[in-house]
Enzyme design. Structure first.
Site, mmCIF file in Angstrom:
data_model
loop_
_atom_site.group_PDB
_atom_site.id
_atom_site.type_symbol
_atom_site.label_atom_id
_atom_site.label_comp_id
_atom_site.label_asym_id
_atom_site.label_seq_id
_atom_site.Cartn_x
_atom_site.Cartn_y
_atom_site.Cartn_z
ATOM 1 N N LYS A 1 21.398 15.132 -11.539
ATOM 2 C CA LYS A 1 22.180 16.331 -11.171
ATOM 3 C C LYS A 1 23.129 16.697 -12.308
ATOM 4 O O LYS A 1 23.263 17.866 -12.675
ATOM 5 C CB LYS A 1 22.967 16.073 -9.875
ATOM 6 C CG LYS A 1 22.098 15.908 -8.647
ATOM 7 C CD LYS A 1 21.426 17.221 -8.261
ATOM 8 C CE LYS A 1 20.328 17.025 -7.259
ATOM 9 N NZ LYS A 1 19.504 18.203 -7.022
ATOM 10 N N SER B 1 25.560 18.478 -6.683
ATOM 11 C CA SER B 1 26.072 17.542 -5.679
ATOM 12 C C SER B 1 27.471 17.095 -6.058
ATOM 13 O O SER B 1 27.806 16.985 -7.254
ATOM 14 C CB SER B 1 25.141 16.324 -5.638
ATOM 15 O OG SER B 1 25.731 15.282 -4.911
ATOM 16 N N TYR C 1 19.835 9.143 -9.679
ATOM 17 C CA TYR C 1 19.807 10.416 -8.941
ATOM 18 C C TYR C 1 20.983 11.299 -9.379
ATOM 19 O O TYR C 1 20.810 12.469 -9.738
ATOM 20 C CB TYR C 1 19.869 10.177 -7.420
ATOM 21 C CG TYR C 1 20.215 11.442 -6.673
ATOM 22 C CD1 TYR C 1 19.287 12.468 -6.530
ATOM 23 C CD2 TYR C 1 21.510 11.653 -6.166
ATOM 24 C CE1 TYR C 1 19.616 13.661 -5.901
ATOM 25 C CE2 TYR C 1 21.854 12.835 -5.535
ATOM 26 C CZ TYR C 1 20.908 13.834 -5.400
ATOM 27 O OH TYR C 1 21.244 15.019 -4.784
HETATM 28 P P1 NAD Z 1 14.691 17.557 1.059
HETATM 29 O O1 NAD Z 1 13.997 16.371 0.490
HETATM 30 O O2 NAD Z 1 14.661 17.765 2.522
HETATM 31 O O3 NAD Z 1 14.172 18.891 0.343
HETATM 32 C C1 NAD Z 1 13.682 18.910 -0.973
HETATM 33 C C2 NAD Z 1 12.325 19.584 -0.930
HETATM 34 O O4 NAD Z 1 11.807 19.654 -2.251
HETATM 35 C C3 NAD Z 1 11.305 18.816 -0.088
HETATM 36 O O5 NAD Z 1 10.720 19.693 0.844
HETATM 37 C C4 NAD Z 1 10.296 18.298 -1.108
HETATM 38 O O6 NAD Z 1 8.983 18.220 -0.564
HETATM 39 C C5 NAD Z 1 10.424 19.323 -2.219
HETATM 40 N N1 NAD Z 1 10.100 18.823 -3.558
HETATM 41 C C6 NAD Z 1 10.530 17.689 -4.143
HETATM 42 N N2 NAD Z 1 10.028 17.584 -5.387
HETATM 43 C C7 NAD Z 1 9.276 18.686 -5.596
HETATM 44 C C8 NAD Z 1 8.487 19.146 -6.685
HETATM 45 N N3 NAD Z 1 8.369 18.446 -7.818
HETATM 46 N N4 NAD Z 1 7.830 20.318 -6.561
HETATM 47 C C9 NAD Z 1 7.928 21.042 -5.422
HETATM 48 N N5 NAD Z 1 8.646 20.642 -4.344
HETATM 49 C C10 NAD Z 1 9.310 19.481 -4.441
HETATM 50 O O7 NAD Z 1 16.214 17.488 0.537
HETATM 51 P P2 NAD Z 1 17.471 18.379 0.952
HETATM 52 O O8 NAD Z 1 18.426 17.497 1.652
HETATM 53 O O9 NAD Z 1 17.048 19.637 1.573
HETATM 54 O O10 NAD Z 1 18.066 18.641 -0.501
HETATM 55 C C11 NAD Z 1 17.765 19.812 -1.229
HETATM 56 C C12 NAD Z 1 18.430 19.736 -2.587
HETATM 57 O O11 NAD Z 1 19.837 19.571 -2.424
HETATM 58 C C13 NAD Z 1 17.959 18.542 -3.441
HETATM 59 O O12 NAD Z 1 17.885 18.968 -4.784
HETATM 60 C C14 NAD Z 1 19.084 17.542 -3.263
HETATM 61 O O13 NAD Z 1 19.200 16.685 -4.368
HETATM 62 C C15 NAD Z 1 20.296 18.446 -3.157
HETATM 63 N N6 NAD Z 1 21.414 17.832 -2.429
HETATM 64 C C16 NAD Z 1 21.205 17.308 -1.190
HETATM 65 C C17 NAD Z 1 22.256 16.702 -0.513
HETATM 66 C C18 NAD Z 1 22.038 16.060 0.828
HETATM 67 O O14 NAD Z 1 22.852 15.221 1.207
HETATM 68 N N7 NAD Z 1 21.007 16.414 1.582
HETATM 69 C C19 NAD Z 1 23.539 16.679 -1.096
HETATM 70 C C20 NAD Z 1 23.709 17.236 -2.361
HETATM 71 C C21 NAD Z 1 22.647 17.825 -3.026
HETATM 72 C C1 WQD Z 2 28.533 8.591 4.139
HETATM 73 C C2 WQD Z 2 29.483 7.484 4.552
HETATM 74 C C3 WQD Z 2 28.800 5.312 3.762
HETATM 75 C C4 WQD Z 2 25.120 5.102 6.133
HETATM 76 C C5 WQD Z 2 25.106 10.633 -0.359
HETATM 77 C C6 WQD Z 2 24.765 10.729 -1.823
HETATM 78 C C7 WQD Z 2 25.300 12.013 -2.378
HETATM 79 C C8 WQD Z 2 24.829 13.214 -1.545
HETATM 80 C C9 WQD Z 2 25.078 13.017 -0.089
HETATM 81 C C10 WQD Z 2 22.856 14.112 -2.526
HETATM 82 C C11 WQD Z 2 29.771 6.462 3.442
HETATM 83 C C12 WQD Z 2 28.749 5.366 5.273
HETATM 84 C C13 WQD Z 2 26.310 5.503 5.554
HETATM 85 C C14 WQD Z 2 25.130 3.999 7.033
HETATM 86 C C15 WQD Z 2 27.514 3.835 6.738
HETATM 87 N N1 WQD Z 2 23.413 13.401 -1.674
HETATM 88 N N2 WQD Z 2 27.492 4.883 5.861
HETATM 89 N N3 WQD Z 2 26.331 3.417 7.313
HETATM 90 O O1 WQD Z 2 27.032 8.236 0.220
HETATM 91 O O2 WQD Z 2 28.683 10.089 0.800
HETATM 92 O O3 WQD Z 2 26.520 10.660 -0.215
HETATM 93 O O4 WQD Z 2 24.544 11.764 0.328
HETATM 94 O O5 WQD Z 2 23.329 14.643 -3.464
HETATM 95 O O6 WQD Z 2 24.848 12.087 -3.693
HETATM 96 O O7 WQD Z 2 25.364 9.632 -2.515
HETATM 97 O O8 WQD Z 2 26.548 9.880 2.111
HETATM 98 O O9 WQD Z 2 25.678 9.712 4.403
HETATM 99 O O10 WQD Z 2 25.026 7.937 2.709
HETATM 100 O O11 WQD Z 2 27.358 8.013 3.549
HETATM 101 O O12 WQD Z 2 28.571 3.243 7.010
HETATM 102 O O13 WQD Z 2 24.092 3.578 7.548
HETATM 103 O O14 WQD Z 2 28.866 6.729 5.614
HETATM 104 O O15 WQD Z 2 29.239 4.063 3.311
HETATM 105 O O16 WQD Z 2 31.100 6.036 3.596
HETATM 106 P P1 WQD Z 2 27.278 9.609 0.691
HETATM 107 P P2 WQD Z 2 26.053 8.889 3.230
#
Ligand code: NAD
Ligand code: WQD
Length: 338
Positions: free
Chosen positions: A153, A124, A149
């Protein structure tokens, strides 16, 4: 090529499974369905022309994971499984370290014991922390993370780098995602958060559908063009296509590679609100609130390394991200069926 996709029933995983199969790659899904519904598997199936297996298994279940590796022919792993809510991780750090870090350790050990040494990991942009100046490049210092969290990562990135240093027959790709939004063009797959959404786009779509009456905008006094936070929003299908390139890279080359997956363009909260209103025709009422703890003003990528080395770049703009998010939400007001 056959890829084990952990967390393959989740938001990014499900979109990636569709694009892997479209690219002619076989998949096996492992998910414990903690943060998704089983019906997401049916939705993947409906979009592809090839069958695949899925296993309900927790990645921390060593025997269960070992059985899957023995039953299937697996060349490489794309590892999405993890918990991802920043605020919840502050309340439940032990659960986050156990699920994300311990889960990854178990997965890696089972992989090694079964002779599988190719992995693509969901990292991330959060690993860049509070102090780097955007555009963020892969060679910047990482680790100044402010929540459990993000620390999971960062720790997993360190573990994977140490693993490669100890045995360079591994092939590892760390993908640093920026802010994934959007949904599959069909309107049948998208983001389906439990409870009150933490992230901006699912909150906006729930206001648009009438589930919430307004959006809270966290801060309008940042040093940005309109005072609201700026982020690099990336269409989930572009992100999925980045994984296809990354898994092809680990199949081909040994190494420990790191890539940003973003568009390189920063949009403010109010830019996103306006783009969504235009795409949906729905007005989004909002109220300005105090800044959210831990947020930074601006975060966007320099995605040029992924272009140079993976031949990948994001193709879908903010308008398309908003249109697709809205199609998913309006066609599935309650998300995936039980
Ligand atoms: P998500 O929660 O939709 O998908 C994660 C999946 O993993 C889920 O289906 C959950 O049931 C499964 N899971 C969780 N723990 C598990 C375990 N112990 N064993 C088996 N399955 C398990 O999330 P997403 O948005 O699709 O994110 C996927 C990955 O990308 C995550 O690792 C997340 O941290 C990373 N990521 C997401 C974002 C974002 O903003 N969505 C940004 C950066 C990184
Ligand atoms: C985006 C912008 C908020 C909600 C997060 C995690 C990051 C990654 C992606 C997993 C910011 C603003 C948000 C709301 C708002 N996840 N906001 N009102 O914080 O950039 O990243 O998700 O790895 O680790 O930190 O994403 O969508 O929460 O926020 O004003 O109700 O929207 O302040 O500026 P963020 P976000």
């Amino acid at each position: 090529m056959s890829v084990l996709v952990t967390g393959g029933a989740g938001y990014i995983g499900s979109h990636t499974c569709v694009e892997l199969i479209n690219a002619g790659i076989d998949i096996v899904i492992v998910d414990n369905f903690y943060n998704c519904k089983k019906s997401s598997i049916d939705r993947i199936r409906a979009l592809v022309d090839r069958d695949f297996k899925y296993y309900e298994c927790d990645i921390r279940d060593r025997e269960g994971m070992d059985r899957i590796f023995k039953a299937e022919k697996i060349d490489s792993v794309i590892h999405f499984a993890g918990l991802k809510a920043v605020g919840e991780s502050v309340e439940k750090p032990l659960e986050y370290f156990d699920n994300n870090v311990n889960g990854t350790l178990v997965l890696l050990d089972v992989m090694r014991n079964n002779g599988c040494k190719k992995i693509v990991f969901s990292s991330s942009a959060t690993v860049y922390g509070m102090n780097n100046i955007s555009p963020l490049t892969e060679d910047m210092a990482v680790g100044g993370v402010t929540n459990p969290y993000g620390r999971t990562k960062y720790m997993i990135e360190c573990i994977l780098q140490d693993l490669y240093a100890s045995d360079n027959s591994w092939s590892i790709c760390l993908l640093r995602y920026f802010n994934p939004i959007g949904a599959h063009k069909s309107g049948t797959m998208g983001e389906d958060p439990n409870g009150i959404p933490n992230n901006l786009m699912p909150f906006i779509t729930q206001v648009a559908i009438g589930k919430r009456d307004h959006l809270n905008v966290f801060g309008d006094d940042y040093d940005t063009h309109d005072g609201t936070g700026v982020r690099d929003y990336i269409h989930v299908v572009d992100l999925a296509l980045g994984h296809v390139k990354a898994v092809q890279k680990v199949e081909k080359d040994n190494g420990c590679f790191i890539y940003n997956l973003g568009t390189g363009i920063g949009y403010s909260v109010l830019d996103v609100v306006k783009a969504f209103e235009k795409a949906s025709g729905v007005t989004i009422p909002y109220e300005i609130q105090a800044r959210r703890a831990g947020d930074i003003a601006t975060c966007y990528s320099d995605p040029s390394k992924a272009l140079a080395e993976l031949n990948w770049k994001a193709e879908r703009g903010l308008e398309e991200m908003c249109e697709d998010s809205w199609r998913w939400q309006s066609q599935n007001p309650n998300g995936y069926p039980d």
